[in-house]
Design a protein around this motif. Sequence first.
Motif, PDB file in Angstrom:
ATOM      1  N   PRO A  85       0.822  -1.217   0.000  1.00 21.58           N
ATOM      2  CA  PRO A  85       0.000   0.000   0.000  1.00 21.58           C
ATOM      3  C   PRO A  85       0.854   1.264   0.000  1.00 21.58           C
ATOM      4  CG  PRO A  85      -0.020  -1.025   2.163  1.00 21.58           C
ATOM      5  CD  PRO A  85       0.746  -1.951   1.252  1.00 21.58           C
ATOM      6  N   ASP A  86       0.318   2.300  -0.616  1.00 23.66           N
ATOM      7  CA  ASP A  86       0.924   3.633  -0.555  1.00 23.66           C
ATOM      8  C   ASP A  86       0.339   4.312   0.681  1.00 23.66           C
ATOM      9  OD1 ASP A  86       2.160   3.102  -2.943  1.00 23.66           O
ATOM     10  OD2 ASP A  86       0.817   4.318  -4.153  1.00 23.66           O
ATOM     11  N   GLY A  87       0.800   3.913   1.848  1.00 21.14           N
ATOM     12  CA  GLY A  87       0.204   4.393   3.091  1.00 21.14           C
ATOM     13  C   GLY A  87      -1.043   3.581   3.384  1.00 21.14           C
ATOM     14  N   GLY A  88      -1.829   4.023   4.333  1.00 24.81           N
ATOM     15  CA  GLY A  88      -3.080   3.341   4.663  1.00 24.81           C
ATOM     16  C   GLY A  88      -4.210   3.868   3.806  1.00 24.81           C
ATOM     17  N   SER A  89      -5.419   3.464   4.143  1.00 23.76           N
ATOM     18  CA  SER A  89      -6.567   4.004   3.423  1.00 23.76           C
ATOM     19  C   SER A  89      -6.686   5.479   3.780  1.00 23.76           C
ATOM     20  CB  SER A  89      -7.835   3.239   3.783  1.00 23.76           C
ATOM     21  OG  SER A  89      -8.087   3.308   5.161  1.00 23.76           O
ATOM     22  N   SER A  90      -7.223   6.263   2.847  1.00 24.54           N
ATOM     23  CA  SER A  90      -7.378   7.686   3.111  1.00 24.54           C
ATOM     24  C   SER A  90      -8.817   8.112   2.875  1.00 24.54           C
ATOM     25  CB  SER A  90      -6.429   8.508   2.240  1.00 24.54           C
ATOM     26  OG  SER A  90      -6.730   8.330   0.879  1.00 24.54           O
ATOM     27  N   ALA A  91      -9.231   9.148   3.579  1.00 23.39           N
ATOM     28  CA  ALA A  91     -10.588   9.667   3.483  1.00 23.39           C
ATOM     29  C   ALA A  91     -10.620  10.838   2.514  1.00 23.39           C
ATOM     30  CB  ALA A  91     -11.074  10.114   4.855  1.00 23.39           C
ATOM     31  N   GLN A  92     -11.656  10.887   1.696  1.00 21.97           N
ATOM     32  CA  GLN A  92     -11.890  11.989   0.772  1.00 21.97           C
ATOM     33  C   GLN A  92     -13.316  12.478   0.999  1.00 21.97           C
ATOM     34  OE1 GLN A  92      -9.279  12.838  -1.242  1.00 21.97           O
ATOM     35  NE2 GLN A  92      -8.155  11.137  -0.349  1.00 21.97           N
ATOM     36  N   VAL A  93     -13.527  13.783   0.973  1.00 22.89           N
ATOM     37  CA  VAL A  93     -14.859  14.345   1.186  1.00 22.89           C
ATOM     38  C   VAL A  93     -15.755  13.982   0.015  1.00 22.89           C
ATOM     39  CG1 VAL A  93     -16.155  16.486   1.484  1.00 22.89           C
ATOM     40  CG2 VAL A  93     -13.924  16.227   2.560  1.00 22.89           C
ATOM     41  N   CYS A  94     -16.971  13.523   0.317  1.00 18.96           N
ATOM     42  CA  CYS A  94     -17.906  13.106  -0.727  1.00 18.96           C
ATOM     43  C   CYS A  94     -18.480  14.284  -1.502  1.00 18.96           C
ATOM     44  CB  CYS A  94     -19.066  12.310  -0.129  1.00 18.96           C
ATOM     45  SG  CYS A  94     -18.564  10.730   0.542  1.00 18.96           S
ATOM     46  N   ASP A  95     -18.725  15.375  -0.831  1.00 19.76           N
ATOM     47  CA  ASP A  95     -19.273  16.542  -1.510  1.00 19.76           C
ATOM     48  C   ASP A  95     -18.868  17.795  -0.758  1.00 19.76           C
ATOM     49  OD1 ASP A  95     -21.021  16.784   0.711  1.00 19.76           O
ATOM     50  OD2 ASP A  95     -22.562  15.642  -0.292  1.00 19.76           O
ATOM     51  N   SER A  96     -19.288  18.918  -1.257  1.00 18.05           N
ATOM     52  CA  SER A  96     -18.865  20.173  -0.648  1.00 18.05           C
ATOM     53  C   SER A  96     -19.838  20.688   0.405  1.00 18.05           C
ATOM     54  CB  SER A  96     -18.668  21.235  -1.737  1.00 18.05           C
ATOM     55  OG  SER A  96     -19.885  21.438  -2.418  1.00 18.05           O
ATOM     56  N   GLU A  97     -20.951  20.001   0.620  1.00 17.43           N
ATOM     57  CA  GLU A  97     -21.897  20.447   1.629  1.00 17.43           C
ATOM     58  C   GLU A  97     -21.307  20.260   3.019  1.00 17.43           C
ATOM     59  OE1 GLU A  97     -25.784  18.777   1.231  1.00 17.43           O
ATOM     60  OE2 GLU A  97     -25.665  18.846  -0.943  1.00 17.43           O
ATOM     61  N   VAL A  98     -21.659  21.174   3.916  1.00 21.10           N
ATOM     62  CA  VAL A  98     -21.164  21.124   5.281  1.00 21.10           C
ATOM     63  C   VAL A  98     -22.354  20.992   6.214  1.00 21.10           C
ATOM     64  CG1 VAL A  98     -19.893  22.382   7.061  1.00 21.10           C
ATOM     65  CG2 VAL A  98     -19.157  22.498   4.682  1.00 21.10           C
ATOM     66  N   SER A  99     -22.227  20.125   7.205  1.00 15.10           N
ATOM     67  CA  SER A  99     -23.309  19.916   8.157  1.00 15.10           C
ATOM     68  C   SER A  99     -23.413  21.116   9.092  1.00 15.10           C
ATOM     69  CB  SER A  99     -23.043  18.639   8.958  1.00 15.10           C
ATOM     70  OG  SER A  99     -21.978  18.849   9.847  1.00 15.10           O
ATOM     71  N   PRO A 100     -24.532  21.246   9.825  1.00 16.30           N
ATOM     72  CA  PRO A 100     -24.688  22.367  10.756  1.00 16.30           C
ATOM     73  C   PRO A 100     -23.576  22.454  11.800  1.00 16.30           C
ATOM     74  CG  PRO A 100     -26.768  21.224  10.460  1.00 16.30           C
ATOM     75  CD  PRO A 100     -25.710  20.418   9.751  1.00 16.30           C
ATOM     76  N   ARG A 101     -22.927  21.365  12.101  1.00 18.45           N
ATOM     77  CA  ARG A 101     -21.838  21.380  13.089  1.00 18.45           C
ATOM     78  C   ARG A 101     -20.492  21.708  12.452  1.00 18.45           C
ATOM     79  NH1 ARG A 101     -25.026  16.835  14.859  1.00 18.45           N
ATOM     80  NH2 ARG A 101     -23.745  15.550  13.524  1.00 18.45           N
ATOM     81  N   GLY A 102     -20.510  22.084  11.182  1.00 18.25           N
ATOM     82  CA  GLY A 102     -19.281  22.502  10.521  1.00 18.25           C
ATOM     83  C   GLY A 102     -18.436  21.377   9.978  1.00 18.25           C
ATOM     84  N   ARG A 103     -18.961  20.146   9.923  1.00 17.38           N
ATOM     85  CA  ARG A 103     -18.194  19.019   9.385  1.00 17.38           C
ATOM     86  C   ARG A 103     -18.735  18.635   8.017  1.00 17.38           C
ATOM     87  NH1 ARG A 103     -18.065  15.552  14.822  1.00 17.38           N
ATOM     88  NH2 ARG A 103     -20.250  15.485  14.298  1.00 17.38           N
ATOM     89  N   ALA A 104     -17.897  18.019   7.238  1.00 14.98           N
ATOM     90  CA  ALA A 104     -18.310  17.569   5.906  1.00 14.98           C
ATOM     91  C   ALA A 104     -19.422  16.543   6.037  1.00 14.98           C
ATOM     92  CB  ALA A 104     -17.117  16.960   5.173  1.00 14.98           C
ATOM     93  N   ALA A 105     -20.288  16.477   5.025  1.00 14.90           N
ATOM     94  CA  ALA A 105     -21.429  15.575   5.048  1.00 14.90           C
ATOM     95  C   ALA A 105     -21.025  14.109   5.050  1.00 14.90           C
ATOM     96  CB  ALA A 105     -22.337  15.857   3.856  1.00 14.90           C
ATOM     97  N   GLY A 106     -19.897  13.764   4.507  1.00 12.80           N
ATOM     98  CA  GLY A 106     -19.469  12.372   4.481  1.00 12.80           C
ATOM     99  C   GLY A 106     -18.138  12.211   3.784  1.00 12.80           C
ATOM    100  N   GLU A 107     -17.592  11.004   3.876  1.00  9.72           N
ATOM    101  CA  GLU A 107     -16.294  10.714   3.279  1.00  9.72           C
ATOM    102  C   GLU A 107     -16.324   9.330   2.643  1.00  9.72           C
ATOM    103  OE1 GLU A 107     -13.297  12.929   6.348  1.00  9.72           O
ATOM    104  OE2 GLU A 107     -14.215  11.063   7.020  1.00  9.72           O
ATOM    105  N   PHE A 108     -15.530   9.176   1.600  1.00 10.64           N
ATOM    106  CA  PHE A 108     -15.328   7.852   1.036  1.00 10.64           C
ATOM    107  C   PHE A 108     -13.863   7.480   1.249  1.00 10.64           C
ATOM    108  CE2 PHE A 108     -14.650  10.720  -2.524  1.00 10.64           C
ATOM    109  CZ  PHE A 108     -13.528  10.221  -3.166  1.00 10.64           C
ATOM    110  N   ALA A 109     -13.590   6.196   1.270  1.00  6.23           N
ATOM    111  CA  ALA A 109     -12.240   5.700   1.517  1.00  6.23           C
ATOM    112  C   ALA A 109     -11.582   5.293   0.212  1.00  6.23           C
ATOM    113  CB  ALA A 109     -12.288   4.499   2.458  1.00  6.23           C
ATOM    114  N   THR A 110     -10.289   5.555   0.116  1.00  5.90           N
ATOM    115  CA  THR A 110      -9.506   5.056  -1.003  1.00  5.90           C
ATOM    116  C   THR A 110      -8.347   4.232  -0.454  1.00  5.90           C
ATOM    117  OG1 THR A 110      -8.068   7.002  -1.105  1.00  5.90           O
ATOM    118  CG2 THR A 110     -10.046   7.035  -2.486  1.00  5.90           C
ATOM    119  N   VAL A 111      -8.050   3.158  -1.135  1.00  2.05           N
ATOM    120  CA  VAL A 111      -6.890   2.327  -0.817  1.00  2.05           C
ATOM    121  C   VAL A 111      -6.110   2.200  -2.120  1.00  2.05           C
ATOM    122  CG1 VAL A 111      -6.075   0.076  -0.033  1.00  2.05           C
ATOM    123  CG2 VAL A 111      -8.190   1.032   0.924  1.00  2.05           C
TER     124      VAL A 111
END
Length: 159
Positions: A56-82
């Motif tokens: 592996p080129d490092g471990g799995s990494s998280a990428q933001v699914c979209d540009s929307e931000v939740s009311p708490r200021g966090r991204a709506a979701g993430e997908f993993a890449t390996v």
Amino acid sequence: MRARSGAATMLLVTFLTGLTACSASSGPSYAEVRAQAEDAVAEIVAALPDGAEFRPDGGSSAQVCDSEVSPRGRAAGEFATVHGAVSLPEGVDAATTVTELPVALGDGWALEPAGVDLDIATVRLSRAETNVSVDITESTVEGRPGLDLLAVSECGSSD
């Protein structure tokens, strides 16, 4: 060939990022989709010829699914890449390995259009059970024939 394979991988990551732009308000967590991507990679490596080794080129990494931000200021979701390289045993042809992989994996995997025409062997597979998409491309690893492998999960909730 490694540079061309790296460029193809980055193009495929960009393409897959657009495909996974989804809302993660319901469904699996990021931890679950990360585990699914890692399991898909392990299943593919197990289907390769004996002696194949995934680096592996490092471990799995998280990428933001979209540009929307939740009311708490966090991204709506993430997908993993390996992502990583597979070294193949001496005498194993990378192009043939890529071509034969869908049959070796069996019914739990579907062959998908690669989306990009390359002059090297490449295959895009998706695991129906988890929606993990995996691109496997002929490459060179440490001067020997090998494979470039990129797995992308569906969007998982980051909350």
